[in-house]
Design a protein around this motif. Structure first.
Motif, PDB file in Angstrom:
ATOM      1  N   TYR B 266       0.831  -1.204   0.000  1.00  0.00           N
ATOM      2  CA  TYR B 266       0.000   0.000   0.000  1.00  0.00           C
ATOM      3  C   TYR B 266       0.866   1.256   0.000  1.00  0.00           C
ATOM      4  O   TYR B 266       1.858   1.362   0.722  1.00  0.00           O
ATOM      5  CB  TYR B 266      -0.903   0.013   1.210  1.00  0.00           C
ATOM      6  N   SER B 305     -10.334   7.662  -3.072  1.00  0.00           N
ATOM      7  CA  SER B 305     -10.532   7.684  -1.615  1.00  0.00           C
ATOM      8  C   SER B 305      -9.501   6.806  -0.923  1.00  0.00           C
ATOM      9  O   SER B 305      -9.307   6.899   0.285  1.00  0.00           O
ATOM     10  CB  SER B 305     -11.944   7.215  -1.272  1.00  0.00           C
ATOM     11  N   ILE B 306      -8.818   5.959  -1.668  1.00  0.00           N
ATOM     12  CA  ILE B 306      -7.817   5.068  -1.078  1.00  0.00           C
ATOM     13  C   ILE B 306      -6.413   5.552  -1.367  1.00  0.00           C
ATOM     14  O   ILE B 306      -5.584   5.665  -0.474  1.00  0.00           O
ATOM     15  CB  ILE B 306      -8.010   3.625  -1.589  1.00  0.00           C
ATOM     16  N   SER B 449     -14.831  -0.562  -0.896  1.00  0.00           N
ATOM     17  CA  SER B 449     -14.887  -0.415   0.566  1.00  0.00           C
ATOM     18  C   SER B 449     -14.265  -1.629   1.237  1.00  0.00           C
ATOM     19  O   SER B 449     -13.651  -1.508   2.299  1.00  0.00           O
ATOM     20  CB  SER B 449     -16.324  -0.188   1.032  1.00  0.00           C
ATOM     21  N   LYS B 452     -10.695  -0.923   1.259  1.00  0.00           N
ATOM     22  CA  LYS B 452     -10.404   0.064   2.292  1.00  0.00           C
ATOM     23  C   LYS B 452     -10.217  -0.620   3.642  1.00  0.00           C
ATOM     24  O   LYS B 452      -9.264  -0.360   4.375  1.00  0.00           O
ATOM     25  CB  LYS B 452     -11.577   1.050   2.357  1.00  0.00           C
ATOM     26  N   ARG B 453     -11.133  -1.523   3.965  1.00  0.00           N
ATOM     27  CA  ARG B 453     -11.039  -2.219   5.251  1.00  0.00           C
ATOM     28  C   ARG B 453      -9.797  -3.095   5.306  1.00  0.00           C
ATOM     29  O   ARG B 453      -9.070  -3.111   6.300  1.00  0.00           O
ATOM     30  CB  ARG B 453     -12.290  -3.067   5.480  1.00  0.00           C
ATOM     31  N   ARG B 455      -7.041  -2.787   3.598  1.00  0.00           N
ATOM     32  CA  ARG B 455      -5.835  -1.978   3.671  1.00  0.00           C
ATOM     33  C   ARG B 455      -5.643  -1.383   5.069  1.00  0.00           C
ATOM     34  O   ARG B 455      -4.535  -1.366   5.608  1.00  0.00           O
ATOM     35  CB  ARG B 455      -5.896  -0.833   2.659  1.00  0.00           C
ATOM     36  N   ALA B 456      -6.749  -0.891   5.629  1.00  0.00           N
ATOM     37  CA  ALA B 456      -6.651  -0.302   6.962  1.00  0.00           C
ATOM     38  C   ALA B 456      -6.135  -1.339   7.954  1.00  0.00           C
ATOM     39  O   ALA B 456      -5.226  -1.077   8.748  1.00  0.00           O
ATOM     40  CB  ALA B 456      -8.005   0.237   7.409  1.00  0.00           C
ATOM     41  N   HIS B 510     -13.056   4.791   6.476  1.00  0.00           N
ATOM     42  CA  HIS B 510     -12.221   5.759   5.766  1.00  0.00           C
ATOM     43  C   HIS B 510     -11.259   6.446   6.742  1.00  0.00           C
ATOM     44  O   HIS B 510     -10.058   6.550   6.484  1.00  0.00           O
ATOM     45  CB  HIS B 510     -13.102   6.799   5.075  1.00  0.00           C
ATOM     46  N   LEU B 513      -8.548   4.143   7.755  1.00  0.00           N
ATOM     47  CA  LEU B 513      -7.486   4.037   6.756  1.00  0.00           C
ATOM     48  C   LEU B 513      -6.540   5.223   6.852  1.00  0.00           C
ATOM     49  O   LEU B 513      -5.318   5.072   6.836  1.00  0.00           O
ATOM     50  CB  LEU B 513      -8.093   3.951   5.363  1.00  0.00           C
ATOM     51  N   GLU B 514      -7.112   6.414   6.981  1.00  0.00           N
ATOM     52  CA  GLU B 514      -6.286   7.617   7.093  1.00  0.00           C
ATOM     53  C   GLU B 514      -5.321   7.496   8.264  1.00  0.00           C
ATOM     54  O   GLU B 514      -4.114   7.707   8.125  1.00  0.00           O
ATOM     55  CB  GLU B 514      -7.195   8.845   7.315  1.00  0.00           C
TER      56      GLU B 514
END
Lengths: 422, 573
Positions: B266, B305-306, B449, B452-453, B455-456, B510, B513-514
């Motif tokens: 990532y 967003s990613i 999404s 996103k999860r 990756r987070a 989100h 992830l940030e």
């Protein structure tokens, strides 16, 4: 009158030699300016030119990290015409500085401090060279001449050191302290000469008709004077450059040794090889090493403070971070004042041949390393070790000779006998 | 033995023989005792020795202490270890699924919701990942998230903004035609439409119903891959999570492993490089800009967003094969030239093709479009007749064989947007794989999404394990210095890890992830601090070699002089 005439001839000849060298060999100054033995990062005339250029173009002279010299030199040199086109004024200035230095040296010789101070008179005091001879040994020393031609700012510092000593032997407190302040302002380490100079001043004061005064009050007054003079100079510098950043660029460089350009000293090689994490520690060790001599020598040779000054100058010429032959020339100029102990010195031949050997082979080895590429840094470092060894033999041997001289006062029956360490 | 009279110069550390000459006496009368030392001489000698020792003790020691002390900023080692062992944060993935049944009475809808939730809970074996149904648009649903950011109060009326924390929407649509119940997932919005007939609505008394079970199964199917991915992630990243793991079949695990080795690590920014290579002089032009605009930009928009993306393109003519691969062979039955499968990995001529490994901060994703020589067209892969493949963690390659119509007049000079279309579609698929986007479900927003999860969670684990490694390093090597910047980075990492964890818990993926991204960056910065590793290989014995050569010779005369003086003091008193 004869003395004055001799002096005039000496000064005239010295000035003529210098101006002749300047004019007959116009490329010689630039050649010598580039020599690492004469020009160090903190005294180089080339770097002064760089700082001067920035200064006259309204840029801070310390931008760029090349110039590491005292800011008050800038207005002085900016008054002179550009040395690359009209070098005469600059040459004349350096010649005059040398002559003034010689004159101060002759005043020191004249005072007779070297043979008889207030507390001590050497039994060999009859054996001494004349003022003219001592002045000549300074003015015609190849080291002094080379320094003068290469125009490093250490020539100015040398002049201030000499005049500070001269004024101290005459008991002129204010001028002596002022000259010391200038010398320390220009090259930092002369401030360590303050304790022995204070003793010279005190002896002169106590010996005069005014009678002895309170030593504590005397030293406090002089410390205050030195602090005031230095503070004034630094404040003027800050006004001139507009900030206090010059402190880090001048004294910071001398203290922390960021520029490892080779020179005749011992620091540069040591610190190129140093582990980074021990760098600060050994910087501290090296500086404390220099500092440690001041107290010891001053206490041991309380009776002959002028010799303390001489020995300290010798130690500075060996152990300061950016030494050059200008420092050696200053020390070697003061050594002839102790002509009377020369018979007691045991290694004069060794010392003089070592110094000659190093001064001839040093440039050759530097050439082999940098230009020919057939040698490496160890060549030059080895020769600087030899040079430092020669100087420290002179320092140590003269120290021995002076102590022996003192001892014979205490025990006259031992005169001329062999001594043995037990 | 009290020292006899005579010379006692200061014991200078640079001593040569002449300086440290001690007391002296006549060689001839060696047996006669020298006269006693004067009081003054003794005092002077002591003062000299004292002055040297004063400098050593008052200045030397503090300098030594100050300059060689290893600065070690305090690190919260216990906290760091706890993170690494997964004690602090047990990542959970509560997915909120809105449930909308406009045609049903409220009572029935809620009952259906409850039974579906029951059915779901029964099906779910993976406790960390659970789906939670809630009526769409209900203020209660929105308020369950701690900051009710989906709702704004305006004029006393609640307006429901599209809430990005709601993972998907189930809409119950009464439909009489076709088989019921059936579910349709919309491709471009996270909406599952479920068609039912009215008799399938469970009665208020029953605790289960076919419809509820159907919905639950559908959902479970949709999120199966995500659950598997997360479970795989948990199992590989930390030992502590193993106990509460859902067990994975070996096939799934190996598939997931393949997928994860294929994808890039990532990064907040990726560079995409589209390159056209041709062994001849044509095509020398391609309508890449409009093609990118048409086919790639919308994808990048939705991925923004990613990660962020920068794009550049290049054309390289007369690009030859790498000499290491076999020359394409003509395959008569299929009338085509073929490349052997094992040569595909060497197809990229890394030595000559200007594909820079990385531009700027982020990794570069390369997409290579190769137009073969007309005499060797069509060029295909021997084993399966395909014309594109993916190079793991590097990019994708596609061989674009000119269409037969063009072959009459050689290769077209220009590749039009239309002819680039298949290539771009392939590239976008490859991009998804390279970014680690899951294969299912079919709805793109849902896949995003999920990514996103995943990756987070991955970043969270990676930052935590970096913290653990740093803590172990700190403990294992007591001689390395730890600058303040490291401590600061560690603090930042922990703060952001906490935020990420609580955001995960609250279902705000989100934000998670940030925070996880920042935490990861800070943790890496702390671990790879340059000044920290300088002294790693510096054993204590080396210090002897550093101190002794210089300080030894200095110390010997100092110590000996002091000892001698002390001894004489004692005998005298």
């Amino acid at each position: 009158m004869a003395i004055d005439k001799q002096k005039a001839i000496l000064f005239g000849a010295a000035a003529a030699v210098r101006l002749l060298l300047f004019t007959a060999f116009p490329s010689l100054p630039n050649l010598l300016t580039g020599r690492v033995e004469i020009s160090t990062p903190v005294t180089s005339f080339k770097r002064l030119q760089e700082g001067l250029f920035l200064y006259t173009h309204n840029v801070s002279p310390y931008d760029g990290g090349v110039f590491h010299q005292a800011p008050l030199l800038l207005p002085l040199f900016s008054l002179l015409p550009n040395p690359s086109t009209q070098p005469f004024a600059t040459n004349l200035l350096y010649t005059i500085v040398d002559l003034l230095g010689a004159s101060a040296l002759m005043q020191i010789a004249e005072s007779g401090q070297s043979v008889s101070s207030r507390l001590f008179t050497s039994p060999r005091k009859a054996l001494r060279w004349s003022n003219i001879a001592i002045g000549a040994s300074f003015l015609f020393s190849p080291f002094t001449i080379a320094t003068c031609i290469a125009r490093p700012t250490s020539a100015l510092a040398n002049f201030f050191v000499l005049s500070s000593i001269a004024k101290a032997t005459q008991g002129a407190s204010i001028t002596s302290i002022l000259a010391l302040a200038f010398a320390s302002y220009l090259s930092f380490h002369p401030i360590l000469l303050f304790p022995p100079l204070l003793l010279i001043l005190y002896d002169a004061y106590a010996g005069s008709s005014k009678g002895p005064s309170n030593p504590l009050a005397f030293s406090l007054v002089h410390i205050g004077g030195l602090a005031a003079a230095l503070g004034m100079l630094l404040y003027l510098s800050a006004i001139l450059t507009g900030s206090w950043e010059f402190l880090a660029a001048t004294y910071g460089v001398r203290l922390l040794l960021p520029d490892l350009t080779p020179n005749v000293g011992l620091w540069w090689y040591f610190f190129t090889e140093m582990f980074d994490s021990f760098r600060e520690f050994f910087l501290g060790v090296f500086w404390l090493h220099i500092l440690s001599y001041v107290g010891g020598l001053t206490i041991r040779l309380r009776q002959q403070p002028l010799f303390v000054v001489t020995s300290l100058l010798g130690i500075f010429a060996i152990f300061q971070p950016y030494p050059s032959i200008a420092d050696s020339s200053l020390y070697l100029a003061l050594v002839p004042l102790y002509r009377h102990v020369f018979p007691l010195m045991r290694y004069s031949f060794l010392a003089s041949s070592t110094l000659l050997y190093a001064s001839f082979l040093g440039p050759a080895f530097y050439y082999l390393w940098i230009y020919a590429g057939s040698g490496n840094a160890n060549f030059f470092y080895a020769i600087t070790l030899v040079w430092s060894l020669g100087l420290s033999v002179v320092v140590g041997d003269s120290l021995y000779a002076v102590l022996r001289d003192e001892w014979e006062v205490e025990r006259p029956e031992m005169r001329g006998k062999e001594v043995r360490r037990i | 033995m009290p020292p006899s009279s005579g010379l006692r110069p200061p014991s200078t550390p640079n001593s040569n023989e002449a300086v440290t000459i001690g007391s002296a006496r006549m060689a001839a009368t060696a047996k006669s005792l020298p006269p006693p030392e004067s009081k003054d001489a003794i005092l002077t000698r002591r003062l000299v020795i004292l002055s040297f020792w004063a400098i050593v003790l008052c200045l030397g020691l503090p300098v030594w202490w100050k300059t060689t002390a290893i600065y070690r900023a305090d690190l919260p080692l216990q906290v760091m270890n706890d993170w690494a062992e997964g004690k602090t944060c047990r990542p959970v993935f509560p997915l909120r699924i809105a449930f909308e049944a406009p045609a049903l009475p409220l009572q029935d809808a809620q009952h259906l919701l409850r039974t579906t939730q029951h059915a779901l809970d029964d099906l779910n074996e993976f406790s960390a990942h659970h789906l939670r149904l809630m009526p769409a648009g209900s203020p209660v649903a929105a308020n369950t998230s701690q900051h009710s950011q989906g709702m704004t109060v305006q004029d006393g009326v609640l307006h429901n903004k599209p809430d990005e924390d709601v993972a998907m929407l189930i809409r119950l649509v009464p439909g009489e035609s076709g088989s019921t119940p059936r579910a349709e997932l919309q491709s471009y919005s996270p909406t599952l439409e479920v068609y039912y007939t009215s008799n399938q609505i469970p009665s208020s008394s029953s605790t289960s119903s076919p419809l509820a079970t159907f919905i639950a199964h559908e959902l479970q199917k949709m999120f199966a891959e995500e659950q598997a991915t997360l479970a795989y992630l948990l199992s590989t990243s930390s030992t502590a999570h193993n106990s509460k793991m859902k067990s994975l079949s070996p096939e799934t695990a190996s598939a997931l492993e393949r997928q994860s080795t294929r994808a890039f690590k990532y990064a907040p920014t990726y560079h995409l490089t589209f390159s056209l290579f041709s062994p001849t002089a044509s095509p020398s032009e391609w309508e890449i800009e409009s093609a990118l605009q048409e086919y790639i930009s919308p994808l990048l928009q939705s991925l923004s967003s990613i990660s962020n993306f920068t794009v550049d393109t290049q054309v390289q003519l007369y690009a030859t094969f790498s000499p290491s691969i076999h020359y394409p062979e003509f395959d008569a039955p299929s009338n085509s030239w073929t490349l052997r499968r094992e040569d595909l990995s060497g197809f990229i001529n890394a030595a000559e093709w200007p594909l820079s490994p990385s531009i700027g901060a982020g990794p570069t994703v390369n997409f290579v479009l190769y137009v073969p020589n007309p005499s060797q067209s069509p060029l295909l892969v021997k084993e399966n007749g395909g014309n594109s493949w993916l190079v793991p963690q590097w990019g994708g390659v596609l061989i674009l064989n000119p269409e037969p119509s063009h072959q009459n007049n050689g290769t077209a000079k220009i590749l039009t947007q239309e002819s680039l279309r298949p290539a771009m579609l392939t590239f976008s698929n490859q991009l998804f794989s390279l970014l680690g986007l899951p294969q299912t479900p079919s709805s793109l927003p849902l896949r995003l999404s999920t990514l996103k999860r995943v990756r987070a969670a991955a970043l969270l684990f990676s930052a935590s394990s970096t913290l653990g490694a740093l803590a172990r390093l700190t403990k294992a090597l007591p001689s390395i210095s730890i600058p303040d910047t490291v401590a600061k980075s560690v603090d930042q990492t922990i703060i952001h890890l906490h935020h990420a964890c609580s955001d995960l818990r609250a279902g705000k993926f989100h934000g998670a992830l940030e925070h996880a991204r920042i935490a990861e960056a800070e943790a890496e910065k702390a671990f790879f601090e340059r000044s920290m590793v300088g002294q790693v290989y510096f054993p204590d014995e080396h210090k002897v070699a550093v101190y002794l050569p210089l300080l030894g010779p200095v110390a010997v005369p100092l110590v000996l002089a002091a000892l001698k003086e002390l001894r004489s003091l004692r005998t005298r008193s």
